[in-house]
Design a protein around this motif. Structure first.
Motif, PDB file in Angstrom:
ATOM      1  N   VAL A 108       0.836  -1.195   0.000  1.00  0.00           N
ATOM      2  CA  VAL A 108       0.000   0.000   0.000  1.00  0.00           C
ATOM      3  C   VAL A 108       0.872   1.246   0.000  1.00  0.00           C
ATOM      4  N   GLY A 109       2.118   1.097   0.440  1.00  0.00           N
ATOM      5  CA  GLY A 109       3.028   2.227   0.496  1.00  0.00           C
ATOM      6  C   GLY A 109       4.459   1.796   0.249  1.00  0.00           C
ATOM      7  N   SER A 110       5.290   2.752  -0.136  1.00  0.00           N
ATOM      8  CA  SER A 110       6.703   2.487  -0.392  1.00  0.00           C
ATOM      9  C   SER A 110       7.479   3.773  -0.127  1.00  0.00           C
ATOM     10  N   SER A 111       8.696   3.638   0.382  1.00  0.00           N
ATOM     11  CA  SER A 111       9.515   4.819   0.659  1.00  0.00           C
ATOM     12  C   SER A 111      10.824   4.738  -0.108  1.00  0.00           C
ATOM     13  N   LEU A 112      11.369   5.900  -0.407  1.00  0.00           N
ATOM     14  CA  LEU A 112      12.637   5.994  -1.128  1.00  0.00           C
ATOM     15  C   LEU A 112      13.445   7.132  -0.514  1.00  0.00           C
ATOM     16  N   ALA A 138      -0.433   2.551   6.081  1.00  0.00           N
ATOM     17  CA  ALA A 138       0.880   2.608   5.426  1.00  0.00           C
ATOM     18  C   ALA A 138       1.792   3.732   5.875  1.00  0.00           C
ATOM     19  N   LEU A 139       1.232   4.860   6.264  1.00  0.00           N
ATOM     20  CA  LEU A 139       2.089   6.027   6.444  1.00  0.00           C
ATOM     21  C   LEU A 139       3.074   5.873   7.596  1.00  0.00           C
ATOM     22  N   ASP A 170       2.832  -0.294  12.360  1.00  0.00           N
ATOM     23  CA  ASP A 170       1.662  -0.783  11.636  1.00  0.00           C
ATOM     24  C   ASP A 170       0.483  -0.980  12.588  1.00  0.00           C
ATOM     25  N   PRO A 171      -0.741  -1.017  12.059  1.00  0.00           N
ATOM     26  CA  PRO A 171      -1.897  -1.344  12.895  1.00  0.00           C
ATOM     27  C   PRO A 171      -1.734  -2.723  13.529  1.00  0.00           C
ATOM     28  N   ASN A 172      -2.378  -2.934  14.670  1.00  0.00           N
ATOM     29  CA  ASN A 172      -2.237  -4.197  15.388  1.00  0.00           C
ATOM     30  C   ASN A 172      -2.601  -5.402  14.528  1.00  0.00           C
ATOM     31  N   ALA A 173      -3.614  -5.251  13.686  1.00  0.00           N
ATOM     32  CA  ALA A 173      -4.039  -6.385  12.854  1.00  0.00           C
ATOM     33  C   ALA A 173      -2.911  -6.824  11.926  1.00  0.00           C
TER      34      ALA A 173
END
Length: 282
Positions: A108-112, A138-139, A170-173
């Motif tokens: 859902v997300g990616s960082s560079l 994701a953030l 991340d969220p607990n789930a």
């Protein structure tokens, strides 16, 4: 485990906190090269489509950066605004996202992060904004990578630690899913020995990715619970200088990597047994 999760729980409710406080961050909106851009002190939100972000969401993003830096970097957190700012690219379709993040079908997300001579010269996070709840989903994970780059701009942070630390935002789930992956890997005897995990150069083969993420998050959580998040960062710096054997002794007072592995596996076994009992009782 519970202690480590409490340390990060605030990151997942920042947007509601900002809303409750009526936060109103400084913002500047403009169009550049076909992009709709909305700037705050440390971020540039960019979208090809309409860009309607509330003040509460913008403030929560700024607070998330500050909270992550305080938690992981402690007194070494950046005192000034990011230069350059971090670009957050909000993609309205999966096609646009995958064009920017090839092979990111399951993400859902990616960082560079780009560095030059030990200095961060570019920060970017790509987000699938067509997914509901992208702020929570994701953030936090991706921003953890970006925040850590301020301390590890030399590229010395191994992937297992970088990902393990990010998973804790991340969220607990999602964290629970990684824990299940770890227990499945253990049942199949496909986990990594710690000497193997510590020696990895980058990421493992695709068939071991689930075990890698589950084990990395579990090990980071285990060590954070025995000190502080900033102490874990000190441990990684010490490991980079003197190796893991010395770092484990110096920072955590254990007898070395084998002792760390033994203690960690004991806790993983107890957690697995508790999870199985809870499932049976349910």
């Amino acid at each position: 485990m519970k202690q480590a999760r409490r340390l990060l729980a605030a990151l997942l409710v920042l947007s509601s906190v900002a809303q409750a406080e009526g936060a109103s961050p400084k913002r500047r909106a403009y169009v550049s090269g076909g992009w709709n851009v909305l700037e705050t002190e440390n971020f540039r939100f960019c979208s090809r489509g309409r860009l309607e972000l509330s003040d509460a969401l913008l403030e929560s993003t700024e607070q998330m950066r500050a909270s992550l830096a305080d938690m992981w970097l402690g007194e070494e957190r950046p005192q000034d605004a990011w230069q350059p700012k971090c670009d957050i690219i909000l993609h309205s379709t999966s096609r646009d996202y995958l064009r920017a993040v090839p092979g990111g079908d399951q993400t859902v997300g990616s960082s560079l992060i780009n560095t030059d001579k030990g200095r961060v010269v570019g920060r970017r996070i790509d987000i699938r904004a067509d997914r509901s709840g992208w702020l929570r989903a994701a953030l936090g994970h991706e921003m953890t990578h970006v925040v850590l780059a301020d301390r590890f701009s030399d590229g010395a942070l191994p992937a297992w630690a970088d990902e393990g630390m990010a998973v804790l935002a991340d969220p607990n789930a999602k964290q629970d899913a990684h824990s299940r992956d770890l227990h499945v890997a253990r049942s199949r005897r496909s986990t990594f020995r710690l000497v193997e995990l510590f020696a990895l150069n980058g990421y493992p083969s695709p068939e071991r990715q689930a075990a890698f993420y589950g084990q990395s998050a579990s090990l980071v959580r285990f060590l954070v619970a025995r000190g502080t998040p900033a102490q874990f960062v000190d441990f990684m710096r010490a490991a980079g200088r003197n190796g893991y054997e010395v770092a484990v002794r110096e920072v955590y007072g254990m007898q070395g990597v084998r002792d760390l592995e033994h203690r960690w596996l004991q806790e993983v076994s107890v957690a697995g047994a508790l999870a199985e009992n809870a499932t049976s009782d349910g």
